[in-house]
Each structure stands twice: as structure tokens, then as C-alpha cells.
Scaffold this active site. Structure first.
Site, PDB file in Angstrom:
ATOM      1  N   HIS A  17       0.695  -1.191   0.174  1.00 43.05           N
ATOM      2  CA  HIS A  17      -0.039   0.069   0.180  1.00 43.05           C
ATOM      3  C   HIS A  17       0.686   1.186   0.225  1.00 43.05           C
ATOM      4  CE1 HIS A  17      -3.122  -2.576   2.302  1.00 43.05           C
ATOM      5  NE2 HIS A  17      -3.602  -2.655   1.025  1.00 43.05           N
ATOM      6  N   LYS A  41     -16.894  -5.943   7.154  1.00 39.07           N
ATOM      7  CA  LYS A  41     -15.488  -6.831   7.112  1.00 39.07           C
ATOM      8  C   LYS A  41     -15.103  -6.923   8.540  1.00 39.07           C
ATOM      9  CE  LYS A  41     -13.365  -6.377   2.667  1.00 39.07           C
ATOM     10  NZ  LYS A  41     -12.050  -5.955   1.940  1.00 39.07           N
ATOM     11  N   ARG A  90      -2.304  -6.222  -8.261  1.00 35.78           N
ATOM     12  CA  ARG A  90      -1.341  -7.311  -7.863  1.00 35.78           C
ATOM     13  C   ARG A  90      -0.939  -8.110  -8.865  1.00 35.78           C
ATOM     14  NH1 ARG A  90      -3.229  -7.819  -1.914  1.00 35.78           N
ATOM     15  NH2 ARG A  90      -5.085  -7.356  -3.234  1.00 35.78           N
ATOM     16  N   SER A 129      -2.918  -7.588   3.224  1.00 33.88           N
ATOM     17  CA  SER A 129      -3.239  -7.449   4.590  1.00 33.88           C
ATOM     18  C   SER A 129      -3.798  -8.900   5.106  1.00 33.88           C
ATOM     19  CB  SER A 129      -4.201  -6.381   4.735  1.00 33.88           C
ATOM     20  OG  SER A 129      -4.025  -5.255   4.127  1.00 33.88           O
TER      21      SER A 129
HETATM   22  P1  ADP Z   1      -9.695  -3.569  -0.383  1.00 40.70           P
HETATM   23  O1  ADP Z   1      -9.979  -2.262  -0.416  1.00 40.70           O
HETATM   24  O2  ADP Z   1     -10.134  -4.485  -1.668  1.00 40.70           O
HETATM   25  O3  ADP Z   1     -10.371  -4.204   1.037  1.00 40.70           O
HETATM   26  P2  ADP Z   1      -6.931  -3.393   0.542  1.00 40.70           P
HETATM   27  O4  ADP Z   1      -7.159  -2.335   1.598  1.00 40.70           O
HETATM   28  O5  ADP Z   1      -6.085  -4.288   0.880  1.00 40.70           O
HETATM   29  O6  ADP Z   1      -8.061  -4.000  -0.074  1.00 40.70           O
HETATM   30  O7  ADP Z   1      -6.429  -2.533  -0.642  1.00 40.70           O
HETATM   31  C1  ADP Z   1      -6.651  -1.161  -1.102  1.00 40.70           C
HETATM   32  C2  ADP Z   1      -5.936  -1.376  -2.507  1.00 40.70           C
HETATM   33  O8  ADP Z   1      -4.703  -1.393  -2.517  1.00 40.70           O
HETATM   34  C3  ADP Z   1      -6.597  -2.237  -3.867  1.00 40.70           C
HETATM   35  O9  ADP Z   1      -6.333  -1.625  -4.946  1.00 40.70           O
HETATM   36  C4  ADP Z   1      -5.508  -3.439  -3.463  1.00 40.70           C
HETATM   37  O10 ADP Z   1      -5.527  -3.802  -4.706  1.00 40.70           O
HETATM   38  C5  ADP Z   1      -4.233  -2.576  -3.390  1.00 40.70           C
HETATM   39  N1  ADP Z   1      -3.262  -3.301  -2.821  1.00 40.70           N
HETATM   40  C6  ADP Z   1      -3.145  -4.054  -1.762  1.00 40.70           C
HETATM   41  N2  ADP Z   1      -2.094  -4.576  -1.695  1.00 40.70           N
HETATM   42  C7  ADP Z   1      -1.008  -4.283  -2.755  1.00 40.70           C
HETATM   43  C8  ADP Z   1       0.212  -4.568  -2.960  1.00 40.70           C
HETATM   44  N3  ADP Z   1       0.948  -5.287  -2.215  1.00 40.70           N
HETATM   45  N4  ADP Z   1       0.777  -4.119  -4.048  1.00 40.70           N
HETATM   46  C9  ADP Z   1       0.229  -3.242  -4.704  1.00 40.70           C
HETATM   47  N5  ADP Z   1      -1.376  -2.836  -4.342  1.00 40.70           N
HETATM   48  C10 ADP Z   1      -1.899  -3.371  -3.274  1.00 40.70           C
END
Ligand code: ADP
Length: 164
Positions: A17, A41, A90, A129
Site C-alpha cells: 500500500h 468486514k 497485484r 493485509s
Molecule cells: P480492499 O480495498 O479491496 O479491501 P486493501 O485495503 O487491501 O483492499 O487494498 C486497497 C488497494 O490497494 C487495492 O486496490 C489493492 O489491490 C491494493 N493493494 C493491496 N495490496 C497491494 C500490494 N501489495 N501492491 C499493490 N497494491 C496493493
């Protein structure tokens, strides 16, 4: 003014992130990283804790602000007068869901909200996460996944949960 929102659960924020935040902050004049308050969630960290982790991690990025929202992203974006949402991609597994969300947001907003995708830096491609939480729940090493101060908070959470 060229502004964007990076919405997500960030439970907790990972180095993946943070990489997206740093890169997006160079592309836009203002970037708002916003924690989605999704009651559905089952989160490890409260919204306030997730916001405070993101604030700490981004305090050296002057054009990044951290916020939270609930409800639809398009309503939040409209209220902030922002027309771009940033998301990270990803692997192909992210693509289908992200494409659907981006198209839905465009349709719901009458074309006002577009999504910009940044592809993950390869060293973070495996990071999520949920895997951080799974590893930490068994006291595994998450030092390659999150900043040190976040790792401490995650371990603290699990050790508190064990004693409750
Ligand atoms: P969500 O919003 O789907 O619950 P997250 O908070 O984990 O998921 O992720 C927010 C955004 O960050 C999403 O677009 C996700 O694809 C991206 N993201 C999560 N992990 C990574 C990573 N390791 N590298 C790049 N982008 C990521």
C-alpha cells in the site's frame, strides 16, 4: 488542481500500500488516502487505528492526507470534488474485481469518477493485509511486509486477543 483518492480497507497498511501511496503522491497534486469503514468486514484494527497508522507512515509526504469514509465511494468523491480513484493491481486475480468496481463507479457517477490503476512493484506483488494477519497470528515474521512500527502494533493486537 489534480487530486485523487486512494480508498481501501488498509487493515493494516502494508509496504505494498505504501509503495502505491508514494508513487501516486508523485502523480497528483493532492492524494487522500481514505479508509473505508466497512462494518461487514471483520477488521483487526478500528478505523481510527488504521487512519493513525496511515498518518504516521505518510507524515513525510506533504501532499498526502488521510481520512475515512463510509457509504459509496462515488458519494464521498463527489463531496470532496475529486474525480480520480487510485487502486493497486497485484495479479490477474485482482483484475476482475477491480475492473468491475471501476466500471460500476463510472456508471454510478455518471462518468464523473474514473479509476487509475498502478501495478504493484514486483517485490510487493505477493503482499496482502490478510496474509500479514495470518502470519502474525502464528507469530511469524512480518518484517518484510509492513513498516516496523506497524509490525509491533499487529503483534500487540494478537497478543492482547490471546489474553482476552
Ligand atoms: P480492499 O480495498 O479491496 O479491501 P486493501 O485495503 O487491501 O483492499 O487494498 C486497497 C488497494 O490497494 C487495492 O486496490 C489493492 O489491490 C491494493 N493493494 C493491496 N495490496 C497491494 C500490494 N501489495 N501492491 C499493490 N497494491 C496493493
Amino acid at each position: 488542481m489534480n487530486a485523487a483518492i486512494y480508498p481501501g480497507s488498509f487493515d493494516p497498511m502494508t509496504l505494498g500500500h505504501l509503495d502505491i501511496i508514494k508513487r501516486a503522491s508523485k502523480m497528483f497534486d493532492e492524494l487522500t488516502v481514505s479508509v473505508l469503514d466497512n462494518k461487514a468486514k471483520n477488521a483487526l484494527f478500528s478505523v481510527e487505528e488504521r487512519v493513525s497508522i496511515l498518518r504516521e507512515a505518510t507524515r513525510n509526504l506533504p501532499n498526502v492526507t488521510v481520512d475515512s469514509f463510509n457509504g459509496l465511494l462515488i458519494d464521498y468523491a463527489r463531496q470532496k470534488n475529486v474525480h480520480i480513484s487510485v487502486r493497486g493491481l497485484r495479479a490477474i486475480t485482482d483484475f476482475e474485481y477491480e475492473l468491475q468496481t471501476a466500471q460500476t463507479n463510472r456508471m454510478l457517477s455518471g462518468g464523473e469518477l474514473d479509476t487509475v490503476f498502478l501495478t504493484t512493484s514486483l517485490e510487493y506483488a505477493y503482499l496482502s493485509s490478510s496474509s500479514v494477519k495470518e502470519i502474525a497470528a502464528f507469530n511469524g515474521d512480518i518484517s518484510q511486509c509492513v513498516p516496523d512500527f506497524v509490525a509491533r502494533l499487529v503483534y500487540d493486537k494478537f497478543s492482547k486477543m490471546r489474553t482476552e
